[in-house]
Motif scaffolding. Structure first.
Motif: not given
Length: 195
Positions: A80-82, A88-94, A99-102, A133-138
């Motif tokens: 659920e959290s993921l 959120e990652e897909q909706e927020q462009e910038r 998430l935790p640092y590690h 993948e979403a975060r790498q793209s961003k």
């Protein structure tokens, strides 16, 4: 991400994973140590059965392999959290979601060593892959907002920083060559002649 030798800088993924192993994680111990455990990195309160115990990740994995504990999955690592974070990652462009640092290293270690303690582990693994993948793209899109002094990327993990560091370091160098800072205008007070 595999990089050619000439682009490698910073820590290796194994070194980053080693650092992540000091993060605290909750376990349900099957043993009673009766006294605090004195470690090089500090003291761990005595382990008690049927109670939540906070221990370094490396200790949790060691106890898990010896069948002396079960690991409590971090709240951010549930399906659920993921799903919420991925949305959120897909909706927020910038902006990157918090998430935790590690988070990447912790998830990898837990999925490799404590898969039976993770509900819906295959779904968690898939969501983490999609999230990465979403975060790498961003992060790659961050080139568009690259300034001459810094790049602001909040909420990214150490592994993600390590992956983009070689590219952005080279990009900053090229931008500085094309647009040199006039003496006295440097953000850090260097005049360019002091080195």
């Amino acid at each position: 991400m595999a990089l050619p030798r000439n682009l490698r800088s910073g820590l290796t993924p194994l070194e980053i994973e080693f650092l992540a192993e000091n993060e605290l994680i909750e376990i349900n111990a099957a043993i009673d140590t009766k006294q605090d455990l004195e470690l090089l990195g500090g003291s761990v309160p005595s382990l008690r059965p049927l109670q939540a115990n906070q221990v370094p990740l490396w200790m949790a994995i060691s106890l898990k392999k010896k069948r002396k504990c079960t690991i409590v999955v971090p709240s951010w690592m549930t399906v659920e959290s993921l799903q919420r974070v991925l949305k959120e990652e897909q909706e927020q462009e910038r902006r990157f979601s918090a998430l935790p640092y590690h988070y990447m290293e912790t998830a990898q270690i837990l999925l490799e060593n404590a898969c039976d303690d993770i509900p819906f582990a295959d779904a968690v693994r898939t969501l983490l892959k999609d999230l990465r993948e979403a975060r790498q793209s961003k992060a790659r899109q961050g080139v568009g907002v690259l300034g001459t002094t810094h790049l602001q990327m909040d909420n990214i993990g150490l592994m993600e920083i390590n992956e983009v560091r070689p590219f952005f370091t080279k990009a900053f160098y090229e931008i500085r060559k094309l647009n040199p800072i006039a003496p006295g205008n440097d953000l850090y007070g260097f005049d360019g002649n002091s080195m």
